[in-house]
Design a protein around this motif. Structure first.
Motif, PDB file in Angstrom:
ATOM      1  N   PRO A   1       1.359  -0.998   0.433  1.00 12.36           N
ATOM      2  CA  PRO A   1       0.080   0.326  -0.073  1.00 12.36           C
ATOM      3  C   PRO A   1       1.111   0.778   0.249  1.00 12.36           C
ATOM      4  N   PRO A   2       0.450   2.243  -0.555  1.00  7.44           N
ATOM      5  CA  PRO A   2       1.269   3.064  -0.170  1.00  7.44           C
ATOM      6  C   PRO A   2       0.872   4.255   0.460  1.00  7.44           C
ATOM      7  N   PRO A   3       2.240   4.927   1.179  1.00  9.01           N
ATOM      8  CA  PRO A   3       2.449   6.105   2.501  1.00  9.01           C
ATOM      9  C   PRO A   3       1.683   6.321   2.933  1.00  9.01           C
ATOM     10  N   THR A   4       1.150   6.571   4.147  1.00 11.72           N
ATOM     11  CA  THR A   4      -0.133   6.832   4.718  1.00 11.72           C
ATOM     12  C   THR A   4       0.263   8.388   5.280  1.00 11.72           C
ATOM     13  N   PRO A   5      -0.603   9.670   4.785  1.00  8.22           N
ATOM     14  CA  PRO A   5      -0.214  10.902   5.286  1.00  8.22           C
ATOM     15  C   PRO A   5      -0.448  10.950   6.739  1.00  8.22           C
ATOM     16  N   VAL A   6       0.865  11.657   7.104  1.00  4.79           N
ATOM     17  CA  VAL A   6       0.408  11.817   8.781  1.00  4.79           C
ATOM     18  C   VAL A   6       0.971  13.480   8.950  1.00  4.79           C
ATOM     19  N   ALA A   7       0.272  14.204  10.246  1.00  2.00           N
ATOM     20  CA  ALA A   7       0.420  14.955  10.565  1.00  2.00           C
ATOM     21  C   ALA A   7       1.417  15.547  11.527  1.00  2.00           C
ATOM     22  N   VAL A   8       2.665  15.854  11.497  1.00  2.00           N
ATOM     23  CA  VAL A   8       3.463  15.379  12.849  1.00  2.00           C
ATOM     24  C   VAL A   8       4.228  16.907  13.196  1.00  2.00           C
ATOM     25  N   ALA A   9       4.420  16.543  15.050  1.00  2.00           N
ATOM     26  CA  ALA A   9       5.301  17.733  16.166  1.00  2.00           C
ATOM     27  C   ALA A   9       6.234  17.663  15.981  1.00  2.00           C
TER      28      ALA A   9
ATOM     29  N   ALA B   1       2.597  14.863   5.691  1.00  2.00           N
ATOM     30  CA  ALA B   1       1.753  15.881   4.538  1.00  2.00           C
ATOM     31  C   ALA B   1       1.939  16.947   4.796  1.00  2.00           C
ATOM     32  N   GLU B   2       1.951  18.120   3.590  1.00  2.00           N
ATOM     33  CA  GLU B   2       2.039  18.829   3.427  1.00  2.00           C
ATOM     34  C   GLU B   2       0.655  19.882   4.302  1.00  2.00           C
ATOM     35  N   GLY B   3       1.395  20.755   5.376  1.00  5.10           N
ATOM     36  CA  GLY B   3       0.481  22.277   5.996  1.00  5.10           C
ATOM     37  C   GLY B   3       0.267  21.736   7.406  1.00  5.10           C
ATOM     38  N   ALA B   4       0.385  22.447   8.606  1.00  3.45           N
ATOM     39  CA  ALA B   4       0.352  22.404   9.454  1.00  3.45           C
ATOM     40  C   ALA B   4      -0.869  21.550   9.919  1.00  3.45           C
ATOM     41  N   ALA B   5      -0.869  20.717  11.310  1.00  4.35           N
ATOM     42  CA  ALA B   5      -1.488  19.702  11.763  1.00  4.35           C
ATOM     43  C   ALA B   5      -3.272  20.714  12.811  1.00  4.35           C
ATOM     44  N   PRO B   6      -3.876  19.900  12.134  1.00  2.00           N
ATOM     45  CA  PRO B   6      -4.890  20.542  12.713  1.00  2.00           C
ATOM     46  C   PRO B   6      -5.596  21.281  13.946  1.00  2.00           C
ATOM     47  N   PRO B   7      -6.191  22.086  14.017  1.00  2.07           N
ATOM     48  CA  PRO B   7      -5.357  22.539  15.627  1.00  2.07           C
ATOM     49  C   PRO B   7      -6.690  22.048  16.543  1.00  2.07           C
TER      50      PRO B   7
END
Length: 405
Positions: free
Chosen positions: A71-79, A391-397
Motif C-alpha cells: 500500500p502507498p505510504p499513509t499521509p500524517v501530520a507530525v509535530a 502531509a503538507e501544511g500544519a496539523a489541525p488545531p
C-alpha cells in the motif's frame, strides 16, 4: 457297449470339463480385481497430488501478489517534541460562599405596614427594608415621656426641699428611682419601635421579596436574603500529601463552568489545622475579590493551586498520545532505508509515560526525546512499522471544547 456304460462315460467327461473350466476362471478374476484397485489408487494419488499442488500454487501466487502490492505510504501530520517550562498546579473542586450572607427576619412579631425595597436591589447598611405596625409602642412612648417629665419635676422639688432642710432624703431617693424606672421603660419602648423597623445589617444585594404589605410576621420569619457579593470565599479539599506544598497567601486560580475560558484570581487565607479522618483530606479556604459581581455563592469552582513551574520537560501535543488500557503510547516517525536503498519514513509505536495535561499539551516523562517527530493526526490508519509520508501544511488545531450534538 451298453447304453448305461455310454451314459456314465459321458457324464464323467462333462464333469472333468467343468472342473477344468472353473479352475481357469478363478485366477483371471483375482487379477482383474487387483488391477482395478491399483487403477483406483493411482487415480486417488493423482487427485490428492493435484489438490496439494493447486493449494501450494494458490498460496504462492497470493503471497507474490501481496508482496508486490504494497500500500502507498499513509499521509500524517507530525509535530516535534520540545523542552518547555511547564506551570504546575494542584487541582480541586470547590464551592463558592459569600463572606457575608443573611436571611433578614424580624426580631418581634407584627403586621407589615410599609415595604421600602424592591427584589434584587442593592442597599447600604442601615437602609430601612420593612416597617411593622408600631402605633401601640409609639403611644406608650408618649405616655412614658410624660411620666418622665413628672418624675423630673418631683425630683427637683424634693432636692430643693432637701437643700433647705425641709424634706427627708428618702423622698429624694424615691423620686430619683421613679425617674430612672420611667427612663428605662422609655428605652425599652424605643428599642421595640426600632425592632419593628427592619434595616439592612450591611451593604449588599437583596434577593427575592418574601412578604407583602398587610402580612402578619412572626419573629424569625423570612423577609428577604441579603448577600455581600464584593468578596467571596472558596472552600475546597486537598489530599493530605499536598500539605507540604500549600501555604497561606498562595495564589489560586478559580474557574467556573458559567464563564468558560475566564479565570478569577484568589488567595489561600485559611488551612484547616486538622485532617479529616474519613477522607484523609485537608480543608482549605481561599478569598477572591468579586469586583464584577458575576460569581454567586453556591457555584461550583474549579480550583488550581499555583505551584512553582518545572523546567526542562518534554512536551507533545495532546492529540499525539494514544490512551489505552494497556498503556499510553505515541507514533514516532523513523527514517530507515527502503527496499530500493532510498531512505523511507516509517511509524514506530513507542510506549510512553505521560504526565500532566494542560493547554492542549501533554508532558512525556519517559519514551520520547526532545526533537523527535511524533504523529499528531492520522494514527487511526497506522500500524507499527507502517510507511508514512508527512502531509503538507500544519496539523489541525485541537478544539478548545468538545462539540455537543
Amino acid at each position: 457297449m451298453s447304453t448305461d456304460t455310454q451314459t456314465s462315460t459321458t457324464v464323467g467327461h462333462d464333469a472333468v470339463r467343468r472342473e477344468g473350466a472353473h479352475g481357469e476362471r478363478r485366477p483371471v478374476r483375482r487379477r482383474s480385481t487387483v488391477l482395478r484397485l491399483i487403477i483406483v489408487a493411482v487415480l486417488m494419488a493423482l487427485l490428492l497430488g493435484g489438490l496439494w499442488w493447486f493449494n501450494e500454487f494458490r498460496n504462492r501466487m497470493i503471497a507474490d501478489f501481496f508482496a508486490g502490492n504494497k500500500p502507498p505510504p499513509t499521509p500524517v501530520a507530525v509535530a516535534e517534541a520540545t523542552l518547555e517550562t511547564v506551570p504546575k498546579f494542584l487541582t480541586a473542586i470547590g464551592t463558592l460562599e459569600a463572606v457575608r450572607q443573611v436571611t433578614v427576619s424580624p426580631e418581634v412579631a407584627g403586621r407589615i405596614t410599609q415595604i421600602f425595597f424592591e427584589s434584587g436591589a442593592a442597599v447600604k447598611a442601615g437602609a430601612p427594608l420593612v416597617q411593622l405596625n408600631d402605633q401601640t409602642e409609639q403611644a406608650d412612648l408618649l405616655a412614658q415621656r410624660a411620666q418622665a417629665r413628672l418624675a423630673e419635676l418631683n425630683l427637683e422639688r424634693s432636692l430643693s426641699l432637701r437643700r433647705n432642710q425641709a424634706g427627708p432624703q428618702t423622698t429624694v431617693d424615691q423620686n430619683r428611682a421613679e425617674l430612672d424606672e420611667v427612663n428605662a421603660n422609655i428605652k425599652r419602648t424605643e428599642s421595640t419601635i426600632a425592632q419593628k423597623l427592619i434595616r439592612a445589617p450591611f451593604d449588599g444585594n437583596l434577593g427575592i421579596r418574601q412578604v407583602n404589605v398587610g402580612q402578619y410576621l412572626t419573629a424569625g420569619a423570612t423577609v428577604v436574603t441579603l448577600t455581600d457579593l464584593s468578596t467571596l470565599l472558596v472552600n475546597f479539599t486537598l489530599p493530605e500529601q499536598s500539605r507540604e506544598r500549600i501555604h497561606v497567601g498562595q495564589e489560586l486560580r478559580i474557574a467556573s463552568d458559567a464563564f468558560p475560558g475566564r479565570s478569577f484570581p484568589a488567595t489561600i487565607t485559611t488551612i484547616e489545622p486538622q485532617v479529616s479522618e474519613d477522607t484523609r483530606a485537608i480543608k482549605v479556604q481561599g478569598t477572591l475579590e468579586n469586583r464584577d459581581r458575576v460569581l454567586l455563592p453556591g457555584m461550583f469552582a474549579n480550583v488550581q493551586v499555583v505551584l512553582p513551574p518545572e523546567t526542562g520537560v518534554v512536551v507533545v501535543p495532546e492529540t499525539a498520545v494514544d490512551y489505552t488500557l494497556y498503556g499510553d503510547s505515541v507514533f514516532v516517525v523513523r527514517e530507515k532505508p527502503g527496499s530500493d536503498g532510498k531512505p523511507a519514513l516509517t511509524a514506530e509505536r513507542v510506549p510512553v509515560t505521560a504526565g500532566d495535561r494542560g493547554a492542549n499539551r501533554v508532558e512525556i516523562r519517559r519514551g520520547v526525546k526532545p526533537g523527535e517527530r511524533v504523529i499528531v493526526s492520522g494514527q487511526l490508519k497506522l500500524s507499527n512499522g507502517a510507511a508514512v509520508t508527512i502531509a503538507e501544511g500544519a496539523a489541525p488545531p485541537t478544539p478548545e471544547r468538545i462539540p455537543v450534538n
